[in-house]
Design a protein around this motif. Structure first.
Motif, PDB file in Angstrom:
ATOM      1  N   GLY A 170       0.827  -1.218   0.000  1.00 38.10           N
ATOM      2  CA  GLY A 170       0.000   0.000   0.000  1.00 38.10           C
ATOM      3  C   GLY A 170       0.853   1.257   0.000  1.00 38.10           C
ATOM      4  O   GLY A 170       0.612   2.208  -0.751  1.00 38.10           O
ATOM      5  N   ALA A 171       1.884   1.238   0.839  1.00 33.40           N
ATOM      6  CA  ALA A 171       2.754   2.427   0.939  1.00 33.40           C
ATOM      7  C   ALA A 171       3.419   2.737  -0.392  1.00 33.40           C
ATOM      8  O   ALA A 171       3.665   3.906  -0.729  1.00 33.40           O
ATOM      9  CB  ALA A 171       3.824   2.179   2.008  1.00 33.40           C
ATOM     10  N   ASP A 172       3.675   1.697  -1.186  1.00 37.58           N
ATOM     11  CA  ASP A 172       4.427   1.868  -2.436  1.00 37.58           C
ATOM     12  C   ASP A 172       3.719   2.810  -3.423  1.00 37.58           C
ATOM     13  O   ASP A 172       4.361   3.416  -4.270  1.00 37.58           O
ATOM     14  CB  ASP A 172       4.652   0.490  -3.066  1.00 37.58           C
ATOM     15  N   TYR A 173       2.381   2.905  -3.318  1.00 35.42           N
ATOM     16  CA  TYR A 173       1.651   3.805  -4.223  1.00 35.42           C
ATOM     17  C   TYR A 173       1.891   5.269  -3.875  1.00 35.42           C
ATOM     18  O   TYR A 173       1.601   6.153  -4.678  1.00 35.42           O
ATOM     19  CB  TYR A 173       0.147   3.515  -4.174  1.00 35.42           C
ATOM     20  N   PHE A 174       2.413   5.503  -2.665  1.00 34.31           N
ATOM     21  CA  PHE A 174       2.569   6.887  -2.199  1.00 34.31           C
ATOM     22  C   PHE A 174       3.980   7.412  -2.446  1.00 34.31           C
ATOM     23  O   PHE A 174       4.285   8.536  -2.106  1.00 34.31           O
ATOM     24  CB  PHE A 174       2.170   6.992  -0.722  1.00 34.31           C
ATOM     25  N   ARG A 175       4.837   6.568  -3.048  1.00 29.98           N
ATOM     26  CA  ARG A 175       6.186   7.043  -3.359  1.00 29.98           C
ATOM     27  C   ARG A 175       6.461   7.104  -4.855  1.00 29.98           C
ATOM     28  O   ARG A 175       7.458   7.643  -5.284  1.00 29.98           O
ATOM     29  CB  ARG A 175       7.244   6.183  -2.665  1.00 29.98           C
ATOM     30  N   ARG A 176       5.552   6.538  -5.673  1.00 26.59           N
ATOM     31  CA  ARG A 176       5.777   6.503  -7.131  1.00 26.59           C
ATOM     32  C   ARG A 176       4.858   7.501  -7.836  1.00 26.59           C
ATOM     33  O   ARG A 176       4.115   8.234  -7.206  1.00 26.59           O
ATOM     34  CB  ARG A 176       5.479   5.093  -7.649  1.00 26.59           C
ATOM     35  N   TRP A 177       4.832   7.449  -9.179  1.00 26.86           N
ATOM     36  CA  TRP A 177       3.989   8.380  -9.954  1.00 26.86           C
ATOM     37  C   TRP A 177       2.516   8.234  -9.589  1.00 26.86           C
ATOM     38  O   TRP A 177       1.720   9.170  -9.751  1.00 26.86           O
ATOM     39  CB  TRP A 177       4.189   8.201 -11.462  1.00 26.86           C
ATOM     40  N   HIS A 178       2.157   7.080  -9.036  1.00 29.93           N
ATOM     41  CA  HIS A 178       0.769   6.799  -8.655  1.00 29.93           C
ATOM     42  C   HIS A 178       0.235   7.793  -7.638  1.00 29.93           C
ATOM     43  O   HIS A 178      -0.968   7.939  -7.476  1.00 29.93           O
ATOM     44  CB  HIS A 178       0.687   5.393  -8.054  1.00 29.93           C
ATOM     45  N   ARG A 179       1.138   8.477  -6.908  1.00 32.75           N
ATOM     46  CA  ARG A 179       0.707   9.347  -5.804  1.00 32.75           C
ATOM     47  C   ARG A 179       0.076  10.641  -6.289  1.00 32.75           C
ATOM     48  O   ARG A 179      -0.375  11.446  -5.472  1.00 32.75           O
ATOM     49  CB  ARG A 179       1.892   9.655  -4.890  1.00 32.75           C
ATOM     50  N   ASN A 180       0.063  10.836  -7.606  1.00 29.66           N
ATOM     51  CA  ASN A 180      -0.591  12.026  -8.161  1.00 29.66           C
ATOM     52  C   ASN A 180      -1.766  11.627  -9.042  1.00 29.66           C
ATOM     53  O   ASN A 180      -1.625  10.797  -9.946  1.00 29.66           O
ATOM     54  CB  ASN A 180       0.407  12.863  -8.964  1.00 29.66           C
ATOM     55  N   LYS A 181      -2.907  12.248  -8.776  1.00 24.39           N
ATOM     56  CA  LYS A 181      -4.120  11.891  -9.531  1.00 24.39           C
ATOM     57  C   LYS A 181      -3.951  12.150 -11.016  1.00 24.39           C
ATOM     58  O   LYS A 181      -4.538  11.465 -11.841  1.00 24.39           O
ATOM     59  CB  LYS A 181      -5.325  12.669  -8.991  1.00 24.39           C
ATOM     60  N   SER A 182      -3.139  13.139 -11.360  1.00 22.19           N
ATOM     61  CA  SER A 182      -2.953  13.442 -12.782  1.00 22.19           C
ATOM     62  C   SER A 182      -2.252  12.293 -13.510  1.00 22.19           C
ATOM     63  O   SER A 182      -2.337  12.172 -14.723  1.00 22.19           O
ATOM     64  CB  SER A 182      -2.140  14.728 -12.938  1.00 22.19           C
ATOM     65  N   ASN A 183      -1.560  11.428 -12.792  1.00 19.24           N
ATOM     66  CA  ASN A 183      -0.906  10.257 -13.401  1.00 19.24           C
ATOM     67  C   ASN A 183      -1.770   9.003 -13.358  1.00 19.24           C
ATOM     68  O   ASN A 183      -1.750   8.201 -14.282  1.00 19.24           O
ATOM     69  CB  ASN A 183       0.390   9.909 -12.643  1.00 19.24           C
ATOM     70  N   SER A 184      -2.472   8.814 -12.236  1.00 20.88           N
ATOM     71  CA  SER A 184      -3.092   7.508 -11.965  1.00 20.88           C
ATOM     72  C   SER A 184      -4.605   7.572 -11.751  1.00 20.88           C
ATOM     73  O   SER A 184      -5.246   6.526 -11.709  1.00 20.88           O
ATOM     74  CB  SER A 184      -2.473   6.922 -10.692  1.00 20.88           C
ATOM     75  N   GLY A 185      -5.164   8.759 -11.557  1.00 20.42           N
ATOM     76  CA  GLY A 185      -6.575   8.861 -11.176  1.00 20.42           C
ATOM     77  C   GLY A 185      -6.807   8.534  -9.708  1.00 20.42           C
ATOM     78  O   GLY A 185      -7.945   8.441  -9.260  1.00 20.42           O
TER      79      GLY A 185
END
Ligand SMILES: NC(=O)c1ccc[n+]([C@@H]2O[C@H](COP(=O)([O-])OP(=O)(O)OC[C@H]3O[C@@H](n4cnc5c(N)ncnc54)[C@H](O)[C@@H]3O)[C@@H](O)[C@H]2O)c1
Length: 463
Positions: A170-185
């Motif tokens: 779970g934490a891994d999503y908060f350190r990669r490009w995923h942490r921005n809605k403009s990249n991942s929604g």
């Protein structure tokens, strides 16, 4: 045979890409060939070419700016899209316009506008767009689909679904490009596309409206302060707190992560190990985290079922629990999975037998637990079965209709897109207000409301 081989190219060469590349040039090499690979990052293009060479295959490398030239020169039958989510739509549409079929990773895309573009372009070009919902193919999830289709709990009227990501995955999503809605929604699109797709497919139905609430409560500077992590850097590799931080990711210590990300930073400045506790805005933190870690949704289905769904990204264990309530009983399905960090070379999300079960409670008779079916491989054994159905022309018809196209891709992301809109406005959002002309996905038939139900056996008459 080689004359009948399908030619593939691949765009997006990060952690997920090797599964498809290895499949095309390896196990399914009899039916397929890989002509070229493409990425915005020059280092990852070279790594992909090297990995193919080690398997005895030479592939050409292209930069993202030369994607159209790659299609013109290689004339592939099919483009495999494994880039970051916000770029899927552009590659899917450009590939279909160039006359190619597409295989895309989930989420098909991450907002309504891009989704509409894909739906319209697919109709205009008539090309095939396959969305790789690998989760459908895991043995126990397939088993649940078969049980629901058999009518064991009748018509499903309501569903409670709780998905837990732990403090590693779970934490891994908060350190990669995923942490921005403009990249991942956000996780409602990026991650929950799998979960909404599963429910849509399990019910053989499509969502009609969504109400959502969400917040980021855990991955915050305040939580870091409560851990005493007061002297944090912007990324793990140079963080003064790294020796005591349980959330630290060592991208230099893991060979795969080092090669794929640390040694490729020089080409695009992308850091894969940003601090999970970065604030949304602030000096040295741009762009900070702007996705939720705590989300709850209510979804109304066209067929009348109601779904309650929650997603938590900071659980002590990884897995999920889903309960289906039907006209003839209830099915409870709980799964514990191994945790992982994407791209670190380990097998992702294997099912743990302990803590996983299916239990059926028929109306008027005793509950029972069918033996849980399991399979080996990535994502609970789902990945190898998905690859068979995608790349092996002799795989045959699938009675469970697990191979998904742009229609299922759309309905799965639109739950999350509607959820984002609902969180923003506080209102219920209708799916048909977001994207039009999707068409109903192909799903297997389910029990009908005309099927007879069984009453409780009569009590023997008292003497
Ligand atoms: N189905 C699953 O279980 C599963 C698992 C992991 C990832 N995924 C999906 O696979 C995709 C890739 O994820 P990943 O984990 O490999 O991420 P990653 O960050 O490791 O790789 C993404 C790649 O895309 C490239 N890229 C970014 N922008 C680009 C652009 N404009 N043009 C060309 N290339 C670009 C990056 O350089 C990188 O090489 C995502 O859509 C993700 O959702 C699916």
């Amino acid at each position: 045979m080689s004359g009948q081989k399908k030619t593939y190219v691949q765009v997006g060469l990060g952690g997920r890409s090797s599964m498809f590349r290895d499949a095309v040039i390896g196990k399914y090499g009899e039916y397929s060939s890989l002509a070229a690979v493409c990425d915005i990052n020059e280092g990852r293009v070279k790594l992909a070419q090297m990995a193919a060479r080690e398997k005895g295959v030479e592939v050409d490398g292209y930069s993202a700016a030369d994607f159209d030239r790659m299609l013109a020169e290689k004339k592939p039958d099919c483009v495999i899209v494994t880039t970051k989510d916000s770029t899927h739509a552009e590659y899917i549409c450009r590939a279909m316009i160039a006359g190619c079929d597409v295989i895309t990773e989930k989420p098909m895309t991450m907002d309504a506008e891009k989704c509409q573009q894909i739906i319209d372009t697919q109709k205009r070009t008539g090309r095939n767009c396959t969305v790789t919902f690998n989760y459908r193919y895991a043995a126990p999830r397939t088993q649940v689909k078969e049980l629901l289709m058999s009518g064991v709990i009748g018509n499903v009227l309501s569903v409670d679904f709780e998905w837990l990501l732990d403090t590693k995955h779970g934490a891994d999503y908060f350190r990669r490009w995923h942490r921005n809605k403009s990249n991942s929604g956000g996780l409602l699109v990026h991650k929950a596309t799998h979960h909404f797709d599963l429910v849509n497919w399990w019910l053989s139905d499509v969502p009609e409206s969504v109400y959502a609430s969400g917040t980021r409560s855990f991955y915050t500077p305040e939580t870091a302060a409560r851990y005493g992590l007061t002297n944090r850097g912007t990324r793990c590799v140079e963080c003064p707190e790294k020796s005591r931080c349980s959330f630290c990711l060592d991208i230099e210590g893991n060979e795969k992560l080092r090669q794929l990300y640390r040694e490729c930073e020089q080409y695009d400045g992308y850091f894969r190990d940003k601090c999970v506790f970065n604030p949304e805005n602030g000096k040295n933190f741009e762009p900070g985290v702007d996705i939720e870690d705590t989300m709850a949704l209510v979804v109304n289905y066209a067929g009348g079922a109601r779904l309650n769904y929650t997603l938590t990204a900071y659980s002590p264990w990884e897995g999920y629990a889903i309960n289906f309530n039907g006209t003839a009983g209830r099915l409870q399905f709980t799964t514990c999975e191994t945790t992982y960090v994407n791209g670190d070379g380990t097998t992702p999300g294997e099912l743990l037998r302990e803590g996983s079960s299916i239990k059926i409670f028929p109306h008027w008779s005793n509950a029972y637990s069918p033996e849980l079916k399991t399979s080996k491989g990535g994502h609970g054994g789902a990945d190898p079965v998905l690859l068979d159905y995608i790349f092996d022309p002799s795989a045959g018809e699938d009675p469970l209709m697990r191979k998904a196209d742009q229609r299922a891709g759309a309905y799965s992301i639109l739950c999350g897109v509607a959820g984002n809109e609902s969180m923003r406005t506080g209102s219920v959002v209708r799916i048909d207000s977001l994207v039009q002309g999707i068409g109903r996905p192909d799903y297997p038939p389910m029990p009908t409301v005309a099927d007879p139900l069984t009453l409780k056996p009569a009590e023997p008459a008292s003497p």
